[in-house]
Design an enzyme around this catalytic site. Sequence first.
Site, PDB file in Angstrom:
ATOM      1  N   GLU A 109       0.794  -1.229   0.000  1.00 30.92           N
ATOM      2  CA  GLU A 109       0.000   0.000   0.000  1.00 30.92           C
ATOM      3  C   GLU A 109       0.829   1.283   0.000  1.00 30.92           C
ATOM      4  O   GLU A 109       0.270   2.373   0.036  1.00 30.92           O
ATOM      5  CB  GLU A 109      -0.953  -0.017   1.210  1.00 30.92           C
ATOM      6  CG  GLU A 109      -1.872  -1.240   1.200  1.00 30.92           C
ATOM      7  CD  GLU A 109      -2.986  -1.224   2.226  1.00 30.92           C
ATOM      8  OE1 GLU A 109      -2.963  -0.355   3.120  1.00 30.92           O
ATOM      9  OE2 GLU A 109      -3.882  -2.082   2.126  1.00 30.92           O
ATOM     10  N   GLY A 222      -6.601  -0.144  15.286  1.00 35.64           N
ATOM     11  CA  GLY A 222      -7.168  -1.107  16.227  1.00 35.64           C
ATOM     12  C   GLY A 222      -8.506  -0.672  16.803  1.00 35.64           C
ATOM     13  O   GLY A 222      -8.966  -1.244  17.779  1.00 35.64           O
ATOM     14  N   ASP A 350     -19.012   3.125  10.828  1.00 34.42           N
ATOM     15  CA  ASP A 350     -17.578   2.936  10.581  1.00 34.42           C
ATOM     16  C   ASP A 350     -17.049   3.932   9.554  1.00 34.42           C
ATOM     17  O   ASP A 350     -16.232   3.593   8.713  1.00 34.42           O
ATOM     18  CB  ASP A 350     -17.304   1.489  10.105  1.00 34.42           C
ATOM     19  CG  ASP A 350     -15.827   1.125  10.174  1.00 34.42           C
ATOM     20  OD1 ASP A 350     -15.042   1.938  10.701  1.00 34.42           O
ATOM     21  OD2 ASP A 350     -15.469   0.050   9.685  1.00 34.42           O
ATOM     22  N   LYS A 377     -14.785   8.970   4.045  1.00 38.32           N
ATOM     23  CA  LYS A 377     -15.510   7.712   3.860  1.00 38.32           C
ATOM     24  C   LYS A 377     -17.014   7.923   3.845  1.00 38.32           C
ATOM     25  O   LYS A 377     -17.753   7.185   3.200  1.00 38.32           O
ATOM     26  CB  LYS A 377     -15.157   6.727   4.995  1.00 38.32           C
ATOM     27  CG  LYS A 377     -13.944   5.842   4.698  1.00 38.32           C
ATOM     28  CD  LYS A 377     -13.543   4.991   5.901  1.00 38.32           C
ATOM     29  CE  LYS A 377     -14.384   3.751   6.046  1.00 38.32           C
ATOM     30  NZ  LYS A 377     -13.857   2.888   7.153  1.00 38.32           N
ATOM     31  N   TRP A 433     -16.808   0.557   3.929  1.00 43.30           N
ATOM     32  CA  TRP A 433     -15.553   0.776   3.204  1.00 43.30           C
ATOM     33  C   TRP A 433     -15.416   2.213   2.739  1.00 43.30           C
ATOM     34  O   TRP A 433     -14.367   2.629   2.298  1.00 43.30           O
ATOM     35  CB  TRP A 433     -15.450  -0.193   2.027  1.00 43.30           C
ATOM     36  CG  TRP A 433     -14.864  -1.481   2.483  1.00 43.30           C
ATOM     37  CD1 TRP A 433     -15.235  -2.188   3.594  1.00 43.30           C
ATOM     38  CD2 TRP A 433     -13.795  -2.192   1.879  1.00 43.30           C
ATOM     39  NE1 TRP A 433     -14.449  -3.302   3.708  1.00 43.30           N
ATOM     40  CE2 TRP A 433     -13.563  -3.330   2.665  1.00 43.30           C
ATOM     41  CE3 TRP A 433     -13.024  -1.979   0.743  1.00 43.30           C
ATOM     42  CZ2 TRP A 433     -12.569  -4.257   2.356  1.00 43.30           C
ATOM     43  CZ3 TRP A 433     -12.039  -2.897   0.434  1.00 43.30           C
ATOM     44  CH2 TRP A 433     -11.822  -4.031   1.239  1.00 43.30           C
ATOM     45  N   TRP A 438      -8.433   4.403   1.911  1.00 46.79           N
ATOM     46  CA  TRP A 438      -7.059   4.912   2.024  1.00 46.79           C
ATOM     47  C   TRP A 438      -6.325   5.143   0.699  1.00 46.79           C
ATOM     48  O   TRP A 438      -5.367   5.924   0.675  1.00 46.79           O
ATOM     49  CB  TRP A 438      -6.210   3.988   2.917  1.00 46.79           C
ATOM     50  CG  TRP A 438      -6.032   2.633   2.307  1.00 46.79           C
ATOM     51  CD1 TRP A 438      -6.780   1.529   2.566  1.00 46.79           C
ATOM     52  CD2 TRP A 438      -5.102   2.262   1.285  1.00 46.79           C
ATOM     53  NE1 TRP A 438      -6.369   0.496   1.768  1.00 46.79           N
ATOM     54  CE2 TRP A 438      -5.344   0.914   0.976  1.00 46.79           C
ATOM     55  CE3 TRP A 438      -4.081   2.944   0.604  1.00 46.79           C
ATOM     56  CZ2 TRP A 438      -4.612   0.227  -0.007  1.00 46.79           C
ATOM     57  CZ3 TRP A 438      -3.356   2.264  -0.362  1.00 46.79           C
ATOM     58  CH2 TRP A 438      -3.620   0.920  -0.656  1.00 46.79           C
ATOM     59  N   CYS A 669     -12.504 -16.084  11.833  1.00 50.45           N
ATOM     60  CA  CYS A 669     -11.580 -16.439  10.752  1.00 50.45           C
ATOM     61  C   CYS A 669     -11.709 -15.567   9.506  1.00 50.45           C
ATOM     62  O   CYS A 669     -10.736 -15.381   8.781  1.00 50.45           O
ATOM     63  CB  CYS A 669     -11.773 -17.896  10.342  1.00 50.45           C
ATOM     64  SG  CYS A 669     -11.866 -19.030  11.731  1.00 50.45           S
ATOM     65  N   CYS A 672      -9.359 -12.777   7.984  1.00 51.42           N
ATOM     66  CA  CYS A 672      -8.130 -13.006   7.217  1.00 51.42           C
ATOM     67  C   CYS A 672      -8.259 -14.101   6.159  1.00 51.42           C
ATOM     68  O   CYS A 672      -7.504 -14.094   5.192  1.00 51.42           O
ATOM     69  CB  CYS A 672      -6.987 -13.411   8.136  1.00 51.42           C
ATOM     70  SG  CYS A 672      -6.501 -12.148   9.316  1.00 51.42           S
TER      71      CYS A 672
HETATM   72 CA    CA Z   1     -12.805   1.673  10.865  1.00 48.54          CA
END
Ligand code: CA
Length: 748
Positions: A109, A222, A350, A377, A433, A438, A669, A672
């Site tokens: 990135e 985080g 978010d 966003k 999203w 980003w 799970c 990832c």
């Molecule tokens: Ca976030």
Amino acid sequence: MIRKLLSAWLLPVGLVSASAMCVQVAWGGDTPQAKRSDPAPVQAENRRPAGDVNVKRLRESDSEPGQWLANGRDFGGSHYSPLKQINTQNVSKLGFAWQFKTSTYRGMEATPLVIDGVLYVSGIWGAVYAMDATSGRPLWTFDPHSDPSYARWAGEDVVNHGVAVWQGKVYVIATDCRLFALDAGTGSVIWKVNTLAKNTAGYECPGAPQVAGPVVVVGNAGGENGKGGVRGYVSAYDLTSGRLAWRFYTVPAIGEKDATPEMRRAAATWDPNRDPAFGGGGTVWDEMAYDPDLDLVYFGTGNAGPYNAPRDWSGGTSTDRLYAASIVALHAKTGQMAWHYQATPGDVWDYDATAGLILTNLSIGGTSRHVLMQANKNGYFYILDRENGRPISAAPYVYMNWSKGMDASFRPIVDRAQAEYDTSPKFVIPSMWGGHNWPPMAYSAATGLVYIPTIETGMFYADVRKNPGSHLQWVDGATGIMWLFADKSFSYEYWEPLVGPLPRLPPAKEPRVRGVLKAWDPIQKKVVWEQQTSQDYLMLDGGVLATAGGLVIAGREDGLLVIYDASTGKILKKLDTGTAIMAAPMTYEVDGKQYISVLAGHGGSVYAFLGTAGMQYVNEGRVLTFALGGAAEVPKSPPQVIKPFRQPPKQGGSPSEILKGKYLYNTYCTRCHSLGVPGITPDLSRLEDGIASLDVFQSIVRKGALLSRGMPRFDDVISESDARALHSYFVDEAWTAYRAEVAAKPNK
Ligand code: CA
């Protein structure tokens, strides 16, 4: 994060059965190779010391157009270059010049920097690669040996957003949040510091350091980790000594003594009775900016943690949760707050305010204004006065339904009927999203346009805490929330048994997920041109470069590097690289020759290869560089070998265990791992590949047997019987895939 996409139930038949799938990529080779060749002098025309960047040089960066001195090239972070040797007239002759392979296979990135003929770029875990910018010849490589257990908290993969180079040093942060100052000439460590205030589980660090006056500023990520996220902050370290100069927390703590006035003001906007275990979020994980004249450092903060905390829908301020989802300016000398603007008060979707910030001067209403621009966003394009933070304009650059506009104080007016999912699931646009995430946007001084890699889509938000039959126990900071993308693979049949009835979407003319590159006029507040870059599957097409040659350049997840006419959006050239491109291209000149370079590699939050170049070729991290007269063909990585499914192990679990395993998979799970399709980490329906036995599976999941490859241990949350249930579910999925494959074979 893309829970439906990763489900084998949705797998287009034929994708698995027709071709053999590969796991060779996924099981190994994801740590940077720490090879260090002898630093050799670069054939540059001058004798400057390595990494010689300073305030004067960066201020006057337009007078040295061949350099790319900082993440966005200049102090404004424009991602715009005055170079024009490569231009609309000759770009058809652009071809491949050289490549550098990182020998890693995960998300890439960072934007490379080029200073006096040396290219510096960061890769996964915070590795740094320095090379000759004319050939890719390696000069040195730095491996921070990041603690692999932090992969568990890396919600966006173990990616890194870039380095800062300043007065002979290269600054980089590792995934485990140690900040390093390296010798720009050799890559050796000058100082290092642990930036974690407390070693609380949940932090990880993907951001690019920002030099601001005498300090280097870093944040962390985080805000969705653990129970209620971590508490966001930025730290500033003395450039020379690495000594902590100041630290600024972005959200208040409960019962904080000696709170600053701005923290007391913030505390009034939080529920005082919230769970003390909640960290609060507001993490600073993306590009920052610095204005040397005002001596202000700017950053955007992430969502509150958890972000689905109760919200006052009547518009009161007691649930605004300052300073999450905000743009913040601090005095670089002291770390004291200069101003803030909260883009999404009481955010429950978010809507991090973390996307890149561009500083420039705009003539608005006949007055030149020192502005800061962001494509947030939440779907609004903001122009703020960067001296005082006052909004100048806010206009939707993508379709949105969560907000009906701005009130007089530039507080967004929420459309409760569309966006409030406390009582029933809603389809909210943009998705978590964001209309823009980003991947960097670019602002062209030549056209006056901002080029934004947008995502046109929405998503279902469901609060599953009130759904007693669901068994879903999300561990994300948004405790009890469920996000579902209405992409091509979405299935009501899969999800409604888990989350309850979802709103039915009307038939759509266009795919419900589209990547669209938009040329945005920030003053007229309108789209001048747009080009679709992807559809059907959620992905992040690449960041953007604009040049004085009249070009706009951006990569795509399907591996194409596309060059557009900056004025019209006409596609002038496509180069098929064979590697997904998310990072932003950049350009530089050495010995009179202009190059365009980009770091390629798929990863980030999108772990499956569906729709990306990773379906075709091995997902190798590569610096790809182009020049006029270069080769027409870009060398490809080896083909993605997709092996046929072999017969899975015997199913030992009961139907109820398999169902329990399905819930646990969705809980722990999917962040990832893919299931039934290749991805950057192992496809969990391939238990036949070395982890077939329950014992081996237990040792990996609960005891960290693959920790060195970045697979964390989960014995704090996954019991032995949980692991058995997971194993049963994966065996079940493997059998489904295997049977489909056998059935698809002729004469069987
Ligand atoms: Ca976030």
